[in-house]
Write a protein that holds these residues in place. Structure first.
Motif, PDB file in Angstrom:
ATOM      1  N   LYS A  23       0.993  -1.330   0.090  1.00  0.00           N
ATOM      2  CA  LYS A  23       0.141   0.026   0.242  1.00  0.00           C
ATOM      3  C   LYS A  23       0.900   1.166   0.135  1.00  0.00           C
ATOM      4  O   LYS A  23       2.039   1.135   0.316  1.00  0.00           O
ATOM      5  CB  LYS A  23      -0.917   0.074   1.349  1.00  0.00           C
ATOM      6  CG  LYS A  23      -2.060  -0.840   1.106  1.00  0.00           C
ATOM      7  CD  LYS A  23      -3.123  -0.599   1.883  1.00  0.00           C
ATOM      8  CE  LYS A  23      -4.419  -1.341   1.723  1.00  0.00           C
ATOM      9  NZ  LYS A  23      -5.361  -1.261   2.264  1.00  0.00           N
ATOM     10  N   ALA A  24       0.100   2.361  -0.471  1.00  0.00           N
ATOM     11  CA  ALA A  24       0.979   3.638  -0.351  1.00  0.00           C
ATOM     12  C   ALA A  24       1.461   3.839   1.095  1.00  0.00           C
ATOM     13  O   ALA A  24       0.929   3.279   2.032  1.00  0.00           O
ATOM     14  CB  ALA A  24       0.031   4.719  -0.581  1.00  0.00           C
ATOM     15  N   ARG A  25       2.718   4.414   1.351  1.00  0.00           N
ATOM     16  CA  ARG A  25       3.400   4.306   2.543  1.00  0.00           C
ATOM     17  C   ARG A  25       3.697   3.120   3.144  1.00  0.00           C
ATOM     18  O   ARG A  25       3.409   2.805   4.527  1.00  0.00           O
ATOM     19  CB  ARG A  25       2.775   5.398   3.393  1.00  0.00           C
ATOM     20  CG  ARG A  25       2.837   6.951   2.756  1.00  0.00           C
ATOM     21  CD  ARG A  25       1.905   7.818   3.433  1.00  0.00           C
ATOM     22  NE  ARG A  25       0.450   8.048   2.766  1.00  0.00           N
ATOM     23  CZ  ARG A  25       0.339   8.379   1.397  1.00  0.00           C
ATOM     24  NH1 ARG A  25       1.328   8.577   0.634  1.00  0.00           N
ATOM     25  NH2 ARG A  25      -0.953   8.110   0.863  1.00  0.00           N
ATOM     26  N   GLY A  26       3.817   1.837   2.510  1.00  0.00           N
ATOM     27  CA  GLY A  26       3.989   0.766   2.855  1.00  0.00           C
ATOM     28  C   GLY A  26       5.075   0.589   3.922  1.00  0.00           C
ATOM     29  O   GLY A  26       6.224   1.259   3.980  1.00  0.00           O
ATOM     30  N   LEU A  27       4.727  -0.148   4.876  1.00  0.00           N
ATOM     31  CA  LEU A  27       5.618  -0.609   6.104  1.00  0.00           C
ATOM     32  C   LEU A  27       5.820   0.550   7.251  1.00  0.00           C
ATOM     33  O   LEU A  27       6.590   0.487   8.158  1.00  0.00           O
ATOM     34  CB  LEU A  27       7.124  -0.931   5.811  1.00  0.00           C
ATOM     35  CG  LEU A  27       6.526  -2.452   4.923  1.00  0.00           C
ATOM     36  CD1 LEU A  27       8.301  -3.107   4.366  1.00  0.00           C
ATOM     37  CD2 LEU A  27       6.146  -3.680   5.663  1.00  0.00           C
ATOM     38  N   LEU A  28       5.123   1.876   6.708  1.00  0.00           N
ATOM     39  CA  LEU A  28       5.320   2.833   7.970  1.00  0.00           C
ATOM     40  C   LEU A  28       4.339   2.618   8.876  1.00  0.00           C
ATOM     41  O   LEU A  28       3.276   1.932   8.674  1.00  0.00           O
ATOM     42  CB  LEU A  28       5.030   4.126   7.515  1.00  0.00           C
ATOM     43  CG  LEU A  28       6.004   4.680   6.142  1.00  0.00           C
ATOM     44  CD1 LEU A  28       5.755   6.102   5.651  1.00  0.00           C
ATOM     45  CD2 LEU A  28       7.430   4.747   6.893  1.00  0.00           C
ATOM     46  N   TRP A  29       4.465   2.973  10.172  1.00  0.00           N
ATOM     47  CA  TRP A  29       3.447   2.726  11.277  1.00  0.00           C
ATOM     48  C   TRP A  29       2.506   3.922  11.353  1.00  0.00           C
ATOM     49  O   TRP A  29       2.836   5.018  10.907  1.00  0.00           O
ATOM     50  CB  TRP A  29       4.378   2.770  12.389  1.00  0.00           C
ATOM     51  CG  TRP A  29       5.357   1.564  12.511  1.00  0.00           C
ATOM     52  CD1 TRP A  29       6.442   1.238  12.295  1.00  0.00           C
ATOM     53  CD2 TRP A  29       4.948   0.361  13.119  1.00  0.00           C
ATOM     54  NE1 TRP A  29       7.040   0.198  12.337  1.00  0.00           N
ATOM     55  CE2 TRP A  29       5.946  -0.611  13.125  1.00  0.00           C
ATOM     56  CE3 TRP A  29       3.722  -0.151  13.873  1.00  0.00           C
ATOM     57  CZ2 TRP A  29       6.051  -1.997  13.282  1.00  0.00           C
ATOM     58  CZ3 TRP A  29       3.773  -1.727  14.258  1.00  0.00           C
ATOM     59  CH2 TRP A  29       4.868  -2.454  14.205  1.00  0.00           C
TER      60      TRP A  29
END
Length: 135
Positions: free
Chosen positions: A30-36
């Motif tokens: 997804k957009a901004r993948g793996l960010l919290w």
């Protein structure tokens, strides 16, 4: 020519368990993948913010939450979208959080915030959490 970006109304839950709060890691694809981030998502047409938050928490974590007051609101411009994020103080009424959509989830203290890379829209929120807990 300046390109018009989509605008999304989004909601999220600030869920506490004693001195720790719940964060979730976005899926890699997804957009901004793996960010919290905080659990939540977009408000659909005809939905109240509270109803959208209850639905999103059920879809993403299989929990039923009770939204209370608004902790804070932020507007953020990403390269692809504008978001207006309303973060509600919530408690879990039913269920234990399960990973239905996110890559991971953690219960963290405010002191642990620097150990995680958050979505840019959440940065001001995290500063407020840290500031409020120092009072």
């Amino acid at each position: 020519m300046i390109e018009n970006k989509p605008f999304k109304e989004v909601v999220a839950a600030l869920i506490w368990d004693k001195e720790k709060f719940l964060i979730c890691q976005r899926p890699a694809n997804k957009a901004r993948g793996l960010l919290w981030e905080f659990v939540g998502g977009k408000v659909e047409q005809g939905e109240t913010k509270e109803r959208a938050l209850i639905r999103e928490c059920q879809e993403e974590l299989a929990i039923t939450v009770e939204p209370h007051d608004i902790f804070t609101e932020v507007t953020h411009e990403y390269p692809d979208i504008f978001v207006h994020l309303t973060l509600f103080n919530c408690n879990i009424l039913l269920g234990q959080p399960q990973l239905l959509e996110h890559n991971d989830m953690k219960w963290i203290t405010s002191a642990e915030i620097p150990n995680y890379e958050f979505c840019p829209a959440d940065v001001e929120i995290l500063k407020k959490i840290q500031k409020d807990l120092k009072c």
